[in-house]
Design a protein around this motif. Structure first.
Motif, PDB file in Angstrom:
ATOM      1  N   LYS A 161       0.883  -1.172   0.000  1.00  0.00           N
ATOM      2  CA  LYS A 161       0.000   0.000   0.000  1.00  0.00           C
ATOM      3  C   LYS A 161       0.918   1.218   0.000  1.00  0.00           C
ATOM      4  CE  LYS A 161      -3.790  -2.502   1.989  1.00  0.00           C
ATOM      5  NZ  LYS A 161      -4.712  -2.714   3.074  1.00  0.00           N
ATOM      6  N   PHE A 162       1.531   1.451  -1.148  1.00  0.00           N
ATOM      7  CA  PHE A 162       2.629   2.402  -1.260  1.00  0.00           C
ATOM      8  C   PHE A 162       2.197   3.845  -1.052  1.00  0.00           C
ATOM      9  CE2 PHE A 162       3.900  -1.299  -3.913  1.00  0.00           C
ATOM     10  CZ  PHE A 162       4.854  -1.789  -3.030  1.00  0.00           C
ATOM     11  N   GLY A 163       0.965   4.186  -1.436  1.00  0.00           N
ATOM     12  CA  GLY A 163       0.464   5.538  -1.195  1.00  0.00           C
ATOM     13  C   GLY A 163       0.375   5.831   0.287  1.00  0.00           C
ATOM     14  N   LEU A 164      -0.108   4.843   1.045  1.00  0.00           N
ATOM     15  CA  LEU A 164      -0.172   5.003   2.505  1.00  0.00           C
ATOM     16  C   LEU A 164       1.234   5.116   3.094  1.00  0.00           C
ATOM     17  CD1 LEU A 164      -2.999   2.510   3.555  1.00  0.00           C
ATOM     18  CD2 LEU A 164      -3.053   5.005   3.646  1.00  0.00           C
ATOM     19  N   ALA A 165       2.141   4.274   2.631  1.00  0.00           N
ATOM     20  CA  ALA A 165       3.510   4.302   3.153  1.00  0.00           C
ATOM     21  C   ALA A 165       4.152   5.657   2.896  1.00  0.00           C
ATOM     22  CB  ALA A 165       4.341   3.182   2.526  1.00  0.00           C
ATOM     23  N   GLU A 166       3.988   6.190   1.693  1.00  0.00           N
ATOM     24  CA  GLU A 166       4.581   7.494   1.366  1.00  0.00           C
ATOM     25  C   GLU A 166       3.975   8.595   2.211  1.00  0.00           C
ATOM     26  OE1 GLU A 166       7.332   8.134  -0.446  1.00  0.00           O
ATOM     27  OE2 GLU A 166       7.405   5.945  -0.461  1.00  0.00           O
ATOM     28  N   PHE A 167       2.660   8.565   2.383  1.00  0.00           N
ATOM     29  CA  PHE A 167       2.023   9.594   3.208  1.00  0.00           C
ATOM     30  C   PHE A 167       2.493   9.502   4.652  1.00  0.00           C
ATOM     31  CE2 PHE A 167      -1.061  11.509   5.947  1.00  0.00           C
ATOM     32  CZ  PHE A 167      -1.264  12.736   5.325  1.00  0.00           C
ATOM     33  N   LEU A 168       2.599   8.286   5.169  1.00  0.00           N
ATOM     34  CA  LEU A 168       3.053   8.114   6.553  1.00  0.00           C
ATOM     35  C   LEU A 168       4.487   8.603   6.729  1.00  0.00           C
ATOM     36  CD1 LEU A 168       1.463   4.666   7.428  1.00  0.00           C
ATOM     37  CD2 LEU A 168       0.730   6.934   8.222  1.00  0.00           C
ATOM     38  N   LYS A 169       5.314   8.452   5.707  1.00  0.00           N
ATOM     39  CA  LYS A 169       6.686   8.978   5.781  1.00  0.00           C
ATOM     40  C   LYS A 169       6.664  10.500   5.867  1.00  0.00           C
ATOM     41  CE  LYS A 169       8.756   5.084   3.342  1.00  0.00           C
ATOM     42  NZ  LYS A 169       9.401   4.632   2.097  1.00  0.00           N
ATOM     43  N   LYS A 170       5.786  11.114   5.109  1.00  0.00           N
ATOM     44  CA  LYS A 170       5.620  12.578   5.168  1.00  0.00           C
ATOM     45  C   LYS A 170       5.153  13.001   6.569  1.00  0.00           C
ATOM     46  CE  LYS A 170       2.305  15.910   3.409  1.00  0.00           C
ATOM     47  NZ  LYS A 170       1.194  16.121   2.481  1.00  0.00           N
ATOM     48  N   LEU A 171       4.188  12.272   7.109  1.00  0.00           N
ATOM     49  CA  LEU A 171       3.677  12.564   8.452  1.00  0.00           C
ATOM     50  C   LEU A 171       4.784  12.397   9.491  1.00  0.00           C
ATOM     51  CD1 LEU A 171       1.332  13.215  10.370  1.00  0.00           C
ATOM     52  CD2 LEU A 171       0.705  10.784  10.296  1.00  0.00           C
ATOM     53  N   TYR A 172       5.567  11.337   9.363  1.00  0.00           N
ATOM     54  CA  TYR A 172       6.695  11.093  10.273  1.00  0.00           C
ATOM     55  C   TYR A 172       7.667  12.277  10.256  1.00  0.00           C
ATOM     56  CZ  TYR A 172      10.952   9.024  12.167  1.00  0.00           C
ATOM     57  OH  TYR A 172      12.077   8.789  12.914  1.00  0.00           O
ATOM     58  N   ALA A 173       8.022  12.734   9.062  1.00  0.00           N
ATOM     59  CA  ALA A 173       8.973  13.843   8.934  1.00  0.00           C
ATOM     60  C   ALA A 173       8.394  15.123   9.526  1.00  0.00           C
ATOM     61  CB  ALA A 173       9.344  14.050   7.468  1.00  0.00           C
ATOM     62  N   TRP A 174       7.123  15.371   9.325  1.00  0.00           N
ATOM     63  CA  TRP A 174       6.490  16.567   9.885  1.00  0.00           C
ATOM     64  C   TRP A 174       6.510  16.519  11.417  1.00  0.00           C
ATOM     65  CZ3 TRP A 174       2.108  17.528  12.868  1.00  0.00           C
ATOM     66  CH2 TRP A 174       1.763  18.883  12.997  1.00  0.00           C
ATOM     67  N   ILE A 175       6.180  15.369  11.968  1.00  0.00           N
ATOM     68  CA  ILE A 175       6.180  15.242  13.429  1.00  0.00           C
ATOM     69  C   ILE A 175       7.600  15.377  13.974  1.00  0.00           C
ATOM     70  CG2 ILE A 175       5.830  13.589  15.325  1.00  0.00           C
ATOM     71  CD1 ILE A 175       3.177  12.855  14.003  1.00  0.00           C
ATOM     72  N   LYS A 176       8.581  14.793  13.299  1.00  0.00           N
ATOM     73  CA  LYS A 176       9.979  14.953  13.742  1.00  0.00           C
ATOM     74  C   LYS A 176      10.367  16.430  13.776  1.00  0.00           C
ATOM     75  CE  LYS A 176      12.910  12.305  14.545  1.00  0.00           C
ATOM     76  NZ  LYS A 176      13.398  11.712  15.802  1.00  0.00           N
ATOM     77  N   HIS A 177       9.917  17.203  12.798  1.00  0.00           N
ATOM     78  CA  HIS A 177      10.235  18.634  12.782  1.00  0.00           C
ATOM     79  C   HIS A 177       9.547  19.354  13.950  1.00  0.00           C
ATOM     80  CE1 HIS A 177      11.564  22.429  11.252  1.00  0.00           C
ATOM     81  NE2 HIS A 177      10.317  22.879  11.222  1.00  0.00           N
ATOM     82  N   GLN A 178       8.311  18.982  14.240  1.00  0.00           N
ATOM     83  CA  GLN A 178       7.620  19.581  15.389  1.00  0.00           C
ATOM     84  C   GLN A 178       8.356  19.246  16.682  1.00  0.00           C
ATOM     85  OE1 GLN A 178       5.250  21.778  14.398  1.00  0.00           O
ATOM     86  NE2 GLN A 178       5.894  20.892  12.443  1.00  0.00           N
TER      87      GLN A 178
END
Length: 177
Positions: A139-156
């Motif tokens: 489910k590559f679309g979900l995986a890519e979105f979750l990576k984006k979410l991970y990076a955003w949270i790491k920045h926060q």
């Protein structure tokens, strides 16, 4: 199938998915954590006192808006995959690992902010698991979105940890192991 039968089938499938686990089930936890975290961000924005407000108020407002958008975007991606998303307060409460408390608003600013930081770290624990499951299930679309979410949270995490005078991983579970 009538409404009751559809809902019962959903509950059976959800229970099965949470015991397997699947990407959809893990993302139910991620969405629920985001749901509760948004409530806690609002509480902090309403009740933080003192000089921290000048720094925190615009950042909390921006985080709330961004988490609202991320929540809706992730929900849609889950639906695109034919998976279920949590939609009731009961589901959000049951699936969230982040807990809210009416008492938190009476704590000092540092305690409130440290809890928000810990919540961000907790979210990323689930997100990394969700990424692995989504990739395994192709489910590559979900995986890519979750990576984006991970990076955003790491920045926060970085922003708030620096404000608190900490390195990005100070005091977080993954750093303590």
């Amino acid at each position: 199938m009538n409404v009751e039968e559809k809902y019962q089938a959903e509950q059976i499938q959800s229970d099965k998915d949470h015991h397997t686990p699947t990407a959809g089930a893990m993302i139910s936890h991620i969405l629920s954590n985001l749901f509760v975290h948004r409530v806690k961000l609002r509480q902090a924005n309403y009740y933080l006192k003192g000089s921290v407000r000048g720094f925190a108020e615009p950042r909390l407002a921006a985080m709330i808006a961004e988490e609202d958008q991320l929540f809706d975007e992730l929900s849609q991606k889950v639906l695109d995959e034919g998976e279920l998303v949590p939609t009731t307060l009961e589901e959000f409460t049951n699936y969230a690992m982040i807990k809210d408390s009416g008492k938190l608003k009476y704590e000092d600013a540092e305690t409130i902010l440290n809890e928000l930081v810990a919540d961000l770290a907790t979210q990323n624990l689930f997100i990394t698991r969700g990424i692995a499951l989504a990739e395994k299930e192709e489910k590559f679309g979900l995986a890519e979105f979750l990576k984006k979410l991970y990076a955003w949270i790491k920045h926060q995490l970085l922003i708030w940890q620096r404000y608190l005078g900490n390195d990005v991983n100070d005091g977080l579970e993954e750093d303590d192991e």
